[in-house]
Design a protein around this motif. Structure first.
Motif, PDB file in Angstrom:
ATOM      1  N   ASN A  78      21.134  43.822  38.572  1.00 58.22           N
ATOM      2  CA  ASN A  78      20.329  44.030  39.766  1.00 58.22           C
ATOM      3  C   ASN A  78      21.183  44.071  41.030  1.00 58.22           C
ATOM      4  O   ASN A  78      20.745  43.704  42.109  1.00 58.22           O
ATOM      5  CB  ASN A  78      19.247  42.966  39.855  1.00 58.22           C
ATOM      6  N   GLY A  79      22.425  44.474  40.850  1.00 58.83           N
ATOM      7  CA  GLY A  79      23.265  44.743  42.002  1.00 58.83           C
ATOM      8  C   GLY A  79      23.964  43.545  42.588  1.00 58.83           C
ATOM      9  O   GLY A  79      24.492  43.599  43.703  1.00 58.83           O
ATOM     10  N   TYR A  80      23.978  42.464  41.888  1.00 55.44           N
ATOM     11  CA  TYR A  80      24.659  41.263  42.381  1.00 55.44           C
ATOM     12  C   TYR A  80      26.165  41.503  42.373  1.00 55.44           C
ATOM     13  O   TYR A  80      26.708  41.995  41.364  1.00 55.44           O
ATOM     14  CB  TYR A  80      24.271  40.094  41.472  1.00 55.44           C
ATOM     15  N   ASP A  81      26.794  41.149  43.423  1.00 50.16           N
ATOM     16  CA  ASP A  81      28.246  41.355  43.491  1.00 50.16           C
ATOM     17  C   ASP A  81      28.939  40.179  42.824  1.00 50.16           C
ATOM     18  O   ASP A  81      28.791  39.035  43.248  1.00 50.16           O
ATOM     19  CB  ASP A  81      28.673  41.449  44.962  1.00 50.16           C
ATOM     20  N   PRO A  82      29.678  40.446  41.754  1.00 46.14           N
ATOM     21  CA  PRO A  82      30.324  39.330  41.030  1.00 46.14           C
ATOM     22  C   PRO A  82      31.342  38.589  41.897  1.00 46.14           C
ATOM     23  O   PRO A  82      31.774  37.494  41.520  1.00 46.14           O
ATOM     24  CB  PRO A  82      30.978  40.019  39.826  1.00 46.14           C
ATOM     25  N   GLU A 107      30.393  18.120  38.732  1.00 47.64           N
ATOM     26  CA  GLU A 107      31.505  17.750  39.607  1.00 47.64           C
ATOM     27  C   GLU A 107      31.560  18.737  40.774  1.00 47.64           C
ATOM     28  O   GLU A 107      30.833  19.723  40.764  1.00 47.64           O
ATOM     29  CB  GLU A 107      32.828  17.764  38.831  1.00 47.64           C
ATOM     30  N   ALA A 108      32.443  18.454  41.707  1.00 44.89           N
ATOM     31  CA  ALA A 108      32.613  19.362  42.833  1.00 44.89           C
ATOM     32  C   ALA A 108      33.585  20.450  42.423  1.00 44.89           C
ATOM     33  O   ALA A 108      34.786  20.211  42.304  1.00 44.89           O
ATOM     34  CB  ALA A 108      33.135  18.597  44.055  1.00 44.89           C
ATOM     35  N   HIS A 109      33.042  21.677  42.124  1.00 46.04           N
ATOM     36  CA  HIS A 109      33.901  22.755  41.632  1.00 46.04           C
ATOM     37  C   HIS A 109      34.593  23.514  42.756  1.00 46.04           C
ATOM     38  O   HIS A 109      35.514  24.287  42.506  1.00 46.04           O
ATOM     39  CB  HIS A 109      33.062  23.747  40.811  1.00 46.04           C
ATOM     40  N   GLY A 110      34.139  23.339  43.980  1.00 42.94           N
ATOM     41  CA  GLY A 110      34.711  24.099  45.078  1.00 42.94           C
ATOM     42  C   GLY A 110      34.163  25.507  45.093  1.00 42.94           C
ATOM     43  O   GLY A 110      33.089  25.777  44.565  1.00 42.94           O
ATOM     44  N   ALA A 111      34.936  26.430  45.668  1.00 43.25           N
ATOM     45  CA  ALA A 111      34.472  27.812  45.801  1.00 43.25           C
ATOM     46  C   ALA A 111      34.672  28.550  44.492  1.00 43.25           C
ATOM     47  O   ALA A 111      35.741  28.533  43.898  1.00 43.25           O
ATOM     48  CB  ALA A 111      35.268  28.516  46.918  1.00 43.25           C
ATOM     49  N   LEU A 112      33.553  29.203  44.004  1.00 44.71           N
ATOM     50  CA  LEU A 112      33.623  29.920  42.736  1.00 44.71           C
ATOM     51  C   LEU A 112      32.959  31.287  42.889  1.00 44.71           C
ATOM     52  O   LEU A 112      31.973  31.436  43.603  1.00 44.71           O
ATOM     53  CB  LEU A 112      32.861  29.150  41.653  1.00 44.71           C
ATOM     54  N   ASP A 113      33.565  32.277  42.230  1.00 45.90           N
ATOM     55  CA  ASP A 113      32.845  33.545  42.110  1.00 45.90           C
ATOM     56  C   ASP A 113      32.065  33.518  40.797  1.00 45.90           C
ATOM     57  O   ASP A 113      32.000  32.480  40.114  1.00 45.90           O
ATOM     58  CB  ASP A 113      33.802  34.741  42.191  1.00 45.90           C
ATOM     59  N   LEU A 114      31.481  34.651  40.376  1.00 50.64           N
ATOM     60  CA  LEU A 114      30.608  34.640  39.184  1.00 50.64           C
ATOM     61  C   LEU A 114      31.378  34.227  37.930  1.00 50.64           C
ATOM     62  O   LEU A 114      30.911  33.402  37.133  1.00 50.64           O
ATOM     63  CB  LEU A 114      29.956  36.021  39.003  1.00 50.64           C
ATOM     64  N   THR A 115      32.597  34.781  37.769  1.00 48.98           N
ATOM     65  CA  THR A 115      33.406  34.414  36.601  1.00 48.98           C
ATOM     66  C   THR A 115      33.690  32.920  36.603  1.00 48.98           C
ATOM     67  O   THR A 115      33.545  32.233  35.587  1.00 48.98           O
ATOM     68  CB  THR A 115      34.739  35.197  36.604  1.00 48.98           C
TER      69      THR A 115
END
Lengths: 384, 655
Positions: B346-350, B371-379
């Motif tokens: 649906n067009g989500y930017d990974p 836990e605190a994962h910090g900044a994450l993209d989809l992968t």
């Protein structure tokens, strides 16, 4: 030995001449039948002499000897003993009502030490003897139609009633029929015969309806509707017919009758032995046995023709009639032509009582033959 | 009459009458005998065939002989269910037989305790005459022959050899294959296949559960008949082998299962409760479908005692339950693959980044992460299974699109694998809320984040989760699972004969690559390496809450009481480059996905891969041999032959 020798009183009383006069062809014929019985009994027992075949033969041998001895007894002695035998038989029949031995719902036997006596069997011979003696002294005219005839009527009906009461329907019918035959042979008028037949036709239905015991009635209804009750009373008739029919022309082979060997056939060693024979030897075997029976009846009846005394004639014919009734009633029963009425096939079936009666009867027939030229008067004559 | 002076005239007259009438008597006798002869001719010559038939049906009975039940084998022909000879002791009521005395006598030969004796006498009293009641099965040869010698003196007692079902791998296949058991009254129907009189044979067993139940009619075969000569009392006299009708054995059923994989699954589960399903992700064949703890199906064939059955039925870990099909669980984080794919479609930017600080406030309440994962993209979100990432991702896509994607992957679907007991579970959407909650028909926004991490209403069974993994691994085809390879040689349709997945290949590949990351640097980083060189496994962990933590009962991971712990999930496929096998492993109350499910999945996957000859060839590369000086100096040297090839060469050389 010539016929003329027998006509001379001095010679005919010699033992050796008497023995020569015995009908040895007749003896051979009845021995063949008894032998066939032993052969079948051996097969039914699973090719074993025990429990039936050996006893059957031993019994026959003993009774054969008795028959020979009886055939040598002077006809005048038989004549003299006619009423006493009848009387004793009658008394025993009354006795059996009170002290008789119960078996299978009937009271037929008297126990005297080791010997079991069945008075109705004595009566079978006694009745023939007594009737023969009575008619011996009765003119032909009286025998046709007279008040005298009430005596033989009573002589027949009294024991028949006692036997029917036991209850032994088969023997009662047999005695009634035999008695009637003697009366007819003695010269009963045809009008009375017709009246008698009519009376039977009228009386039989109510007797069947009200006079019979439950099991007797059951046997009759089963006879007319065997399919209603294939596992109960109809079973006997059905299994017997299966045994006969499946025998075919030549039979299944000796010892291979599945109906009898596997116990589907009831009373296979006594009342239904003819079915066993039919199954294992087929039509050929059955007809052979029937021819032997016909020969016996023919020879016995011929003896009655030869007799010069009316007593001898009637006695021999009476015994012959009894024997013929045995054969015809048992044959019809086994073949599904008559209800099951516990009448064995004479000489073929296992069982000493009937065989003894038949052999004593044949002894009488032979005695009639051996003494066919004797003058029969009461009170005369020696034992041998 | 005292003086019977008979005059000749008189005598002659009487004699004449007598002669005439005696002649008549002879005639009657002759007619009577002729009539008998005629009757005989009728019966014996004309109707003889009719009576021959009646005689034969008197003489012979046909005794039904149960057919050997069809075998059940695995894909390689390993026997999973077969029959073995069984010496049985039966007793039947009969004429002239005293049940109490007979049972007492039998107790001298075989062990029969008092309760068994009373039960037997009761069974005997209830049984119809001559219908045998089983006293004992599985007698030893000694017992069997001792009874057989005495049998003639013991009316009604027979010892015979029947067949009994045997499951060589007792527990491993109990749920899939089921078992056979005695026929109940309720099994009998007036018409149809269960009206067959063979069901009344004391040796007959009917299929219960699994393949045995579903293919009962195929496995049953056709009963034969033994020709037995019987006497008027129904006793057997002899047998006639020439007249026997041979029983037709039941059909053999080949399953797609692999006994080695299934057995390994049972081994690695140990006492744990859960399920493992392995599929070939090229054609949908189910290679393993295990539910643990299991039970020994052989015990059910013999018949369990009440106490044994109660022990199984009341055990907390529910051994009688096929957890691979019949139980549904929240899928936990394995569901994030579906959320991610729905988003991408649906067009989500990974590349979209969400920051995880262990707690995320939204809608007026805190939402937690492990836990605190910090900044994450989809992968990264998938690799580390970050709940906070997927709360937000799910909110972007919305429940209906996630549900649609999930259903395309077989979640919430009942598959036709031919055996009974599947539970559909649930993939919720807004329509579901409208349908099921008339009082509160609205999908609240707060329900979407829960769905995003595979919690909430979502409940699925392990087979569905495995199909999801297999479809992801295949990436193209909407594979269907197949359990039955063939029935009596008739091959069943392949699971690959279905349509394609309606997703862009690129997006599916993205999710697959993310699953590779899970086992290289993510939550299951330890388990990517199978010890099989470059044949690696990709996967996704899942930790599903069995009880809400807020209730005070629910405990994270393996702390606290067993029944309150989280369920541990792992889905995987391997090899990562060219996927062949996909699996799902659920360990009930096993804690983190990586704690219980992933290590077991690794072991099971290893067996699946090593059973594949092509994978084996890839793994077992011939050792490089440059160290040996003579090979270097001799360029003509050939590769050393494999042991098998060497054996062939040796055999061909005459010695």
């Amino acid at each position: 030995m010539t016929v003329s020798a027998l006509t001379r009183p001095g010679e005919r009383d010699r033992l050796i001449n008497k023995i020569g006069e015995i009908d040895w062809l007749f003896c051979l014929t009845i021995t063949l039948i008894a032998g066939a019985g032993a052969v079948m009994l051996f097969s039914i027992a699973g090719s074993s002499w025990t429990p039936w075949a050996a006893a059957h033969l031993a019994r026959y041998a003993l009774f054969f000897a008795i028959m020979i001895v009886l055939s040598l007894i002077d006809i005048r002695v038989w004549f003299a003993l006619a009423y006493p035998v009848y009387g004793i038989g009658f008394l025993l029949l009354i006795a059996v009502m009170f002290v008789g031995h119960h078996a299978l719902g009937a009271q037929r036997w008297l126990q005297a030490g080791p010997i079991t006596i069945q008075p109705s069997e004595i009566m079978k011979i006694g009745l023939v003897l007594a009737l023969a003696r009575f008619y011996h002294g009765l003119s032909g005219k009286s025998a046709q139609l007279s008040w005298w005839l009430l005596i033989p009527a009573l002589m027949i009906l009294a024991p028949v009633a006692l036997v029917a009461k036991q209850p032994d329907l088969g023997t009662a019918i047999l005695m009634l029929a035999t008695g009637a035959i003697v009366v007819v042979l003695a010269g009963l008028s045809w009008r009375l015969i017709a009246a008698g037949l009519l009376a039977v036709a009228v009386l039989v239905p109510p007797v069947v309806l009200f006079g019979l015991h439950g099991y007797q009635k059951q046997r009759l209804t089963t006879f007319f509707h065997p399919e209603d009750d294939p596992s109960g009373s109809g079973y006997h008739i059905l299994q017997s017919k299966i045994a006969l029919g499946s025998g075919g022309l030549l039979g299944k082979g000796y010892g291979l009758g599945s109906q009898s060997q596997l116990n589907f056939l009831p009373e296979k060693q006594t009342d239904f032995i003819f079915a066993t024979l039919a199954e294992e030897f087929g039509f050929v075997g059955c007809v052979s046995i029937l021819i032997l029976y016909a020969a016996v009846i023919f020879m016995a009846l011929r003896t009655s023709y030869l007799s010069h005394s009316h007593f001898g004639r009637l006695a021999a014919a009476g015994v012959t009639a009894t024997f013929a009734f045995y054969v015809l009633i048992n044959g019809s029963m086994v073949m599904g032509l008559a209800p099951v009425v516990g009448v064995p096939m004479p000489l073929l079936s296992y069982g000493g009582t009937v065989m003894l009666t038949v052999m004593v009867g044949f002894g009488l027939v032979m005695a009639v033959r051996v003494h066919r030229y004797s003058e029969v008067t009461s009170g005369k004559g020696s034992l041998l | 009459m005292s003086e019977p002076s008979i005059f000749f005239a008189e005598v002659n007259e009487r004699q004449g009458v007598f002669h005439r009438r005696a002649f008549l008597l002879g005639g009657f006798a002759g007619v009577g005998l002729l009539a008998l002869g005629g009757r005989l001719a009728h019966l014996q010559l004309i109707e003889t065939q009719h009576y021959e038939k009646l005689s034969a049906s008197n003489q012979f009975n046909f005794k039904m002989t149960p057919p050997p039940r069809g075998l059940i084998v695995d894909r390689n022909g390993v026997v999973l269910a077969s029959n073995r000879p069984n010496f049985r002791l039966m007793v039947a009521k009969d004429k002239g037989m005293d049940p109490a005395a007979t049972v007492k006598t039998l107790a001298e030969f075989v062990p029969l305790d008092d309760t068994r004796q009373t039960r037997l006498l009761k069974d005997l009293a209830n049984a119809p005459r001559r219908s045998p009641v089983q006293v004992m099965e599985d007698m030893t040869w000694e017992q069997f022959s001792a009874i057989n010698i005495r049998a003639p003196e013991l009316p009604g007692v027979t010892a015979d050899m029947g067949e009994v079902r045997v499951y060589p791998y007792g527990g491993a296949f109990a749920h899939v294959i089921g078992y056979v058991a005695k026929v109940n009254k309720s099994d009998l129907t007036p018409t149809g296949p269960n009206a067959d009189p063979i069901l009344l044979n004391p040796g007959f067993r009917i299929g219960r559960q699994g393949v045995e139940e579903a293919f009962d009619l195929n496995l049953r075969g056709k009963p034969g008949a033994q020709k037995v000569e019987v006497d008027a009392n129904g006793h057997e006299v002899s047998t006639d082998p020439a007249g026997d009708i041979k029983a037709i054995p039941g059909k053999e059923i080949v399953l797609t299962l692999d006994a080695d994989i299934q057995n390994r699954a049972m081994e690695v589960f140990g006492d744990e409760s859960g399920a493992a399903v392995v599929m070939d992700c090229r054609n949908g064949d189910i290679l393993c479908m295990f539910s643990g703890p299991s039970f020994d199906a052989n015990r059910f064939v013999r018949g369990l005692t009440g106490a044994e059955y109660r022990a199984l039925a009341q055990y907390e870990r529910k051994p009688l339950f096929n957890k691979a099909l019949t139980a549904t669980y929240p899928p936990g984080s394995t569901f994030k693959t579906m959320v991610a794919l729905a988003a991408l479609e649906n067009g989500y930017d990974p590349k979209t980044v969400h920051v995880c600080n262990k707690v995320w406030f939204w809608g007026g309440r805190p939402w937690h992460c492990d836990e605190a994962h910090g900044a994450l993209d989809l992968t990264g979100g998938i690799a580390h299974s970050c709940d906070i990432y997927f709360y937000q991702c799910a909110l972007t896509v919305g429940p209906d699109k996630i549900a649609k994607t999930a259903r395309e992957f077989g979640l919430g679907e009942i598959f036709d694998i031919a055996i009974p007991g599947q539970k559909a579970g649930l993939v919720p959407d807004t329509a579901y809320k409208r349908r099921q909650f008339p009082k509160d028909p609205v999908w609240h926004p707060g329900e979407t984040p829960n769905m995003g991490i595979g919690q909430g209403y979502t409940h699925l069974n392990p087979l569905q989760i495995c199909v999801q993994a297999a479809r992801l691994a295949n990436g193209r085809k909407a594979l269907h699972p197949r359990l039955i390879h063939s029935i009596g040689g008739v091959v069943q349709p392949s699971g690959a004969a279905f349509g394609d997945l309606p997703f862009s290949h690129e997006n599916i590949d993205f999710v697959r690559n993310a699953m590779v990351t899970v086992t290289t640097s993510g939550t299951a980083a330890k388990f990517g390496d199978l010890g099989l060189g470059d044949v690696r496994m990709a996967g996704k962990t899942g930790t599903a809450q069995a009880f809400g933590y807020a209730t005070g009962h629910g405990v994270h991971d393996r702390a606290g009481e067993w029944r309150y712990r989280d369920h541990s999930w792992f889905i995987a496929f391997a090899p990562t480059d060219v996927p062949r096998y996909a699996l799902s492993v659920l360990v009930e109350h096993g804690g983190f996905g990586a704690t219980s499910a992933a290590p077991r999945a690794r072991e099971i996957m290893r067996v699946a891969l090593l059973k594949d000859p092509e994978i084996r060839a890839r793994v077992e590369k011939p050792l490089p041999m440059p160290e040996l000086p003579q090979t270097q100096s001799d360029p003509d040297v050939v590769d050393p032959p494999t042991p098998a090839a060497a054996a062939v060469q040796n055999a061909q050389q005459p010695t």
